[in-house]
Motif scaffolding. Sequence first.
Motif, short mmCIF file in Angstrom:
data_model
loop_
_atom_site.label_atom_id
_atom_site.label_comp_id
_atom_site.label_asym_id
_atom_site.label_seq_id
_atom_site.Cartn_x
_atom_site.Cartn_y
_atom_site.Cartn_z
N SER A 287 0.84 -1.19 0.00
CA SER A 287 0.00 0.00 0.00
C SER A 287 0.88 1.24 0.00
CB SER A 287 -0.91 0.03 1.23
OG SER A 287 -1.81 -1.06 1.22
N LEU A 288 0.47 2.26 -0.74
CA LEU A 288 1.16 3.54 -0.79
C LEU A 288 0.18 4.62 -0.36
CD1 LEU A 288 3.44 5.49 -1.56
CD2 LEU A 288 2.63 5.39 -3.93
N TYR A 289 0.55 5.36 0.68
CA TYR A 289 -0.30 6.43 1.20
C TYR A 289 0.43 7.75 1.03
CZ TYR A 289 -2.67 2.57 3.60
OH TYR A 289 -3.32 1.40 3.90
N LEU A 290 -0.30 8.76 0.57
CA LEU A 290 0.26 10.11 0.43
C LEU A 290 -0.43 11.01 1.43
CD1 LEU A 290 1.93 12.32 -0.88
CD2 LEU A 290 0.22 12.44 -2.72
N LEU A 291 0.32 11.57 2.37
CA LEU A 291 -0.22 12.44 3.40
C LEU A 291 0.27 13.86 3.19
CD1 LEU A 291 0.44 10.13 6.49
CD2 LEU A 291 -1.60 10.24 5.06
N SER A 292 -0.65 14.83 3.24
CA SER A 292 -0.26 16.21 2.99
C SER A 292 -1.22 17.15 3.69
CB SER A 292 -0.23 16.50 1.49
OG SER A 292 0.07 17.86 1.24
N LYS A 293 -0.70 18.31 4.09
CA LYS A 293 -1.54 19.37 4.64
C LYS A 293 -2.23 20.14 3.51
CE LYS A 293 1.29 20.12 8.76
NZ LYS A 293 2.09 21.10 9.52
N ASN A 294 -1.78 19.92 2.29
CA ASN A 294 -2.30 20.66 1.15
C ASN A 294 -3.39 19.89 0.43
OD1 ASN A 294 -0.07 22.88 1.04
ND2 ASN A 294 1.03 20.93 1.19
N ALA A 295 -4.15 20.59 -0.37
CA ALA A 295 -5.16 19.94 -1.18
C ALA A 295 -4.47 19.04 -2.21
CB ALA A 295 -6.01 20.99 -1.88
N ILE A 296 -5.02 17.88 -2.46
CA ILE A 296 -4.39 16.90 -3.34
C ILE A 296 -5.25 16.69 -4.58
CG2 ILE A 296 -3.60 14.51 -3.55
CD1 ILE A 296 -3.16 14.51 -0.56
N PRO A 297 -4.76 16.98 -5.77
CA PRO A 297 -5.54 16.74 -6.99
C PRO A 297 -5.62 15.25 -7.28
CG PRO A 297 -3.33 17.48 -7.56
CD PRO A 297 -3.43 17.55 -6.06
N LEU A 298 -6.80 14.68 -7.22
CA LEU A 298 -6.97 13.25 -7.37
C LEU A 298 -7.22 12.82 -8.81
CD1 LEU A 298 -9.27 12.54 -4.30
CD2 LEU A 298 -6.80 12.42 -4.41
N GLU A 299 -7.56 13.78 -9.68
CA GLU A 299 -7.96 13.40 -11.02
C GLU A 299 -6.78 12.92 -11.85
OE1 GLU A 299 -8.20 16.49 -9.87
OE2 GLU A 299 -10.29 16.68 -9.23
#
Length: 318
Positions: A287-299
């Motif tokens: 599994s790969l998780y991306l954690l950020s305080k910023n908005a993440i573009p999912l498209e």
Amino acid sequence: MEPGDRNTEDYTGTIIFENPSIPNERKKGVQIEMERDGLVKVYYNPVKGEQRHRFINRGATDIRDHIKTNQGIDTELYVLINDIYDLQNIKIHLFGNYALSQDIDATVTKTWNDGKGFKPLQRENNFSFSGNFDGNGYGIKSLFINRSGEDDVGLFGKCGSFEHAHNIVENLTLENFDITGDHYVGSLVGFAAHTDLRNITLINSKVRGRDVAGGFAGTADRIQAKDLQMVGSIEVNAKENKSFFVGSARNSNFFLLANTPEQLNTIMHNIKSEKNYLANIINGGNSLYLLSKNAIPLEGFLSSTPVYCAKKKDDGKN
């Protein structure tokens, strides 16, 4: 704290033991006494003595004689690494606990071993580093390894323990690493198994291999990697099986952390450019998780690359 003081909170400080490495003085008295559940971590500079290697001496055992603990309290002893020579000498005793006492400049490794540089921390008889390594918030800069004919290449060549007791590498920054190997090549570790990686930052580094190369690790088997950060340019070159964070993996979890827009952009760019290969990695039980305080573009990429994305809370909790 002064002798006799009591403390009920977490405490970090310096305590000088009374001759902890001299046998006749070992029983002079307890100087740390723990009454409740908890953990005592002691970071020490070993006394140079008759032993063939200064990291292996009776001081470690004698230090415990000055710590009285009740059932349920663990004591962990860490040898301090003060320079690049101390770091290289870990290969002699791969089962201990180590911690950086300051930032380490490894520039000199470019001249070592007829141009091959630093020797990855492992043993020729296939022993892995199975202790714990605490960077203490410090970093290692400009480590050079040029071993194109060797497998398992990185700061740690092989790193691993047993399934029921993972070893830990944590709180460390790797900057301007230049690492070259054959199979299983990474800045931090070539081959990692049953290992926890925590709070590790990789800055402006290059990794080259013929097969299975990654920014942090060449290959990973049953590892838990949390709060991995990437800053600046991370170059990974290999003919097959390469990725900006790991070359190949099995039954592992990776948490990539982006604290700034620049870090987020770097990770997103790499995820998009490697989406087909990352899908193969994750379909292998990872599994790969991306954690950020910023908005993440999912498209645009999640449909073909199963990456879990989430915002990181301001309190630091996931």
